[in-house]
Design a protein around this motif. Structure first.
Motif, PDB file in Angstrom:
ATOM      1  N   GLY A  58      42.260  45.341  56.098  1.00 47.98           N
ATOM      2  CA  GLY A  58      41.768  46.534  56.771  1.00 47.98           C
ATOM      3  C   GLY A  58      40.245  46.523  56.845  1.00 47.98           C
ATOM      4  N   PHE A  59      39.677  47.673  57.138  1.00 47.26           N
ATOM      5  CA  PHE A  59      38.217  47.793  57.176  1.00 47.26           C
ATOM      6  C   PHE A  59      37.709  47.962  55.747  1.00 47.26           C
ATOM      7  N   THR A  60      36.954  47.004  55.272  1.00 47.98           N
ATOM      8  CA  THR A  60      36.530  47.003  53.867  1.00 47.98           C
ATOM      9  C   THR A  60      35.096  47.494  53.671  1.00 47.98           C
ATOM     10  N   GLY A  61      34.447  47.894  54.751  1.00 49.83           N
ATOM     11  CA  GLY A  61      33.067  48.355  54.630  1.00 49.83           C
ATOM     12  C   GLY A  61      32.919  49.680  53.913  1.00 49.83           C
ATOM     13  N   THR A  62      34.021  50.423  53.755  1.00 50.92           N
ATOM     14  CA  THR A  62      33.942  51.721  53.091  1.00 50.92           C
ATOM     15  C   THR A  62      34.297  51.652  51.603  1.00 50.92           C
ATOM     16  N   ARG A  63      34.629  50.493  51.119  1.00 55.78           N
ATOM     17  CA  ARG A  63      35.037  50.371  49.716  1.00 55.78           C
ATOM     18  C   ARG A  63      33.857  50.556  48.763  1.00 55.78           C
ATOM     19  N   SER A  64      34.203  51.017  47.558  1.00 53.71           N
ATOM     20  CA  SER A  64      33.198  51.136  46.505  1.00 53.71           C
ATOM     21  C   SER A  64      33.798  50.603  45.203  1.00 53.71           C
ATOM     22  N   HIS A  65      33.137  49.600  44.611  1.00 56.31           N
ATOM     23  CA  HIS A  65      33.632  48.969  43.394  1.00 56.31           C
ATOM     24  C   HIS A  65      32.558  48.987  42.316  1.00 56.31           C
ATOM     25  N   GLY A  66      32.954  49.295  41.115  1.00 61.71           N
ATOM     26  CA  GLY A  66      32.033  49.097  40.010  1.00 61.71           C
ATOM     27  C   GLY A  66      31.838  47.615  39.753  1.00 61.71           C
ATOM     28  N   MET A  67      32.969  46.886  39.720  1.00 63.63           N
ATOM     29  CA  MET A  67      32.915  45.447  39.448  1.00 63.63           C
ATOM     30  C   MET A  67      34.119  44.785  40.094  1.00 63.63           C
ATOM     31  N   ILE A  68      33.915  43.618  40.727  1.00 61.95           N
ATOM     32  CA  ILE A  68      35.027  42.835  41.255  1.00 61.95           C
ATOM     33  C   ILE A  68      34.901  41.409  40.729  1.00 61.95           C
ATOM     34  N   ILE A  69      36.070  40.764  40.575  1.00 58.51           N
ATOM     35  CA  ILE A  69      36.098  39.404  40.046  1.00 58.51           C
ATOM     36  C   ILE A  69      37.253  38.657  40.690  1.00 58.51           C
ATOM     37  N   ASP A  70      37.017  37.392  41.052  1.00 55.37           N
ATOM     38  CA  ASP A  70      38.090  36.565  41.583  1.00 55.37           C
ATOM     39  C   ASP A  70      37.863  35.102  41.218  1.00 55.37           C
ATOM     40  N   GLY A  93      37.124  51.145  39.669  1.00 57.07           N
ATOM     41  CA  GLY A  93      36.200  50.809  38.599  1.00 57.07           C
ATOM     42  C   GLY A  93      36.050  49.301  38.479  1.00 57.07           C
ATOM     43  N   LEU A  94      37.159  48.621  38.155  1.00 55.85           N
ATOM     44  CA  LEU A  94      37.199  47.164  38.069  1.00 55.85           C
ATOM     45  C   LEU A  94      38.355  46.667  38.926  1.00 55.85           C
ATOM     46  N   THR A  95      38.079  45.707  39.798  1.00 55.65           N
ATOM     47  CA  THR A  95      39.127  45.101  40.614  1.00 55.65           C
ATOM     48  C   THR A  95      39.220  43.620  40.265  1.00 55.65           C
ATOM     49  N   VAL A  96      40.414  43.184  39.856  1.00 56.17           N
ATOM     50  CA  VAL A  96      40.663  41.781  39.538  1.00 56.17           C
ATOM     51  C   VAL A  96      41.509  41.199  40.670  1.00 56.17           C
ATOM     52  N   TYR A  97      40.881  40.348  41.486  1.00 57.29           N
ATOM     53  CA  TYR A  97      41.588  39.743  42.610  1.00 57.29           C
ATOM     54  C   TYR A  97      42.274  38.448  42.171  1.00 57.29           C
ATOM     55  N   LYS A  98      42.787  37.719  43.128  1.00 53.39           N
ATOM     56  CA  LYS A  98      43.627  36.556  42.880  1.00 53.39           C
ATOM     57  C   LYS A  98      42.860  35.402  42.216  1.00 53.39           C
ATOM     58  N   GLY A  99      43.647  34.513  41.582  1.00 54.45           N
ATOM     59  CA  GLY A  99      43.079  33.280  41.049  1.00 54.45           C
ATOM     60  C   GLY A  99      42.382  33.397  39.717  1.00 54.45           C
ATOM     61  N   CYS A 100      42.539  34.522  39.018  1.00 51.62           N
ATOM     62  CA  CYS A 100      41.857  34.697  37.737  1.00 51.62           C
ATOM     63  C   CYS A 100      42.750  34.341  36.554  1.00 51.62           C
ATOM     64  N   ASP A 101      42.126  34.017  35.447  1.00 47.10           N
ATOM     65  CA  ASP A 101      42.789  33.868  34.149  1.00 47.10           C
ATOM     66  C   ASP A 101      41.814  34.435  33.124  1.00 47.10           C
ATOM     67  N   ILE A 102      41.915  35.743  32.887  1.00 39.64           N
ATOM     68  CA  ILE A 102      40.915  36.431  32.078  1.00 39.64           C
ATOM     69  C   ILE A 102      41.568  37.313  31.024  1.00 39.64           C
ATOM     70  N   SER A 103      40.768  37.665  30.027  1.00 41.01           N
ATOM     71  CA  SER A 103      41.171  38.604  28.984  1.00 41.01           C
ATOM     72  C   SER A 103      40.290  39.848  29.077  1.00 41.01           C
ATOM     73  N   LEU A 104      40.919  41.004  28.873  1.00 39.84           N
ATOM     74  CA  LEU A 104      40.191  42.274  28.932  1.00 39.84           C
ATOM     75  C   LEU A 104      40.276  42.977  27.585  1.00 39.84           C
ATOM     76  N   GLU A 105      39.118  43.434  27.102  1.00 36.73           N
ATOM     77  CA  GLU A 105      39.077  44.186  25.852  1.00 36.73           C
ATOM     78  C   GLU A 105      38.037  45.290  25.948  1.00 36.73           C
ATOM     79  N   ASN A 106      38.466  46.498  25.636  1.00 36.74           N
ATOM     80  CA  ASN A 106      37.588  47.672  25.623  1.00 36.74           C
ATOM     81  C   ASN A 106      36.889  47.846  26.967  1.00 36.74           C
ATOM     82  N   ILE A 107      37.708  47.993  28.017  1.00 36.94           N
ATOM     83  CA  ILE A 107      37.196  48.290  29.357  1.00 36.94           C
ATOM     84  C   ILE A 107      37.377  49.790  29.582  1.00 36.94           C
ATOM     85  N   GLN A 108      36.278  50.537  29.583  1.00 38.42           N
ATOM     86  CA  GLN A 108      36.329  51.997  29.708  1.00 38.42           C
ATOM     87  C   GLN A 108      35.924  52.407  31.125  1.00 38.42           C
TER      88      GLN A 108
END
Length: 252
Positions: A58-70, A93-108
């Motif tokens: 879709g139209f992604t120009g209106t999105r707002s992200h604190g943090m994105i990762i892929d 707040g946080l968007t995790v897109y495709k292709g990641c292998d991550i660990s999350l701890e204390n994400i507020q």
């Protein structure tokens, strides 16, 4: 030429051995207008620079992200994200897109608002490329691996609001902990042969360890028997074998 991806506090693409610890992301706002449905029609996503529709739909120009990762591998810990707002689109707040292998701890994550300048009457009139403004604290997409620390992996606040949220499918009879595990811990759909081989080897090792443990316990029990009892046990075993032979060959 790059298509608009909206307002982003921190963007991470493609690193290995990533360590992000102790950051504060706040007050990210996007006041871009809605995508123009008359100029380009109802397209499914931009196509000016090889964009991935799984990431830019879709139209992604209106999105707002604190943090994105892929396409990243590593750990994220002790991160606070708040004050993320989009006037006319989605907010995460946080968007995790495709292709990641991550660990999350204390994400507020808290104070996430999507579509703040739209009304309930505006939503039915939205059509592609504009999507219903959706809000999410931590949005984990498909085809990615995320390991979440059980006790304090993700802490969502109470102020996450939009015309849709990623929590709208919460079953009313399930507690938040069960839903959080189901929504935020995703296993990739395309497990390959290597994964199955690793799991098979792990099972074989586990069975071998169980077998050796049983044998060691039997050996210890045997050593704990004194000499007299050991002789009696051997005698009973020999008598048992003789009885079996006599039953099989009664003419002997």
């Amino acid at each position: 030429l790059h298509s608009s991806k909206g307002a982003i506090g921190l963007r991470i693409d493609g690193p290995d051995n990533l360590v992000v610890d102790g950051i504060y992301i706040h007050d990210v706002a996007n006041w871009a207008p809605l995508g123009n449905q008359d100029w380009c029609g109802g397209y499914g996503g931009p196509s000016v620079g090889g964009e991935d529709p799984d990431i830019q739909y879709g139209f992604t120009g209106t999105r707002s992200h604190g943090m994105i990762i892929d396409y990243a591998q590593g750990t994220l810990s002790n991160i606070q994200i708040e004050g993320i707002e989009s006037y006319n689109g989605e907010a995460n707040g946080l968007t995790v897109y495709k292709g990641c292998d991550i660990s999350l701890e204390n994400i507020q994550v808290d104070n996430i608002h999507a579509g703040t300048q739209l009304t309930d009457d505006d939503i039915p009139g939205l059509a592609m490329p504009n999507l219903t403004p959706r809000a999410c604290g931590v949005d984990i997409r498909d085809d990615t691996i995320v390991n979440i620390v059980e006790d304090n992996g993700i802490i969502n606040g109470d102020d996450i609001a939009g015309f849709e949220t990623c929590y709208d499918e919460i079953p009313e009879d399930e507690d938040n902990k069960t839903f959080l595990t189901a929504v935020t811990s995703k296993i990739p759909k395309n497990l390959n042969l290597t994964h199955y081989i690793i799991m098979a080897i792990f099972c074989i090792i586990l069975l071998a360890l169980m077998y050796f443990k049983v044998m060691i316990n039997r050996y210890k029990e045997y050593n704990n028997i004194d000499d007299h009892d050991r002789i009696e046990v051997i005698k009973l075993m020999n008598d048992s074998e003789e009885r079996k032979i006599s039953e099989i060959t009664p003419l002997i």
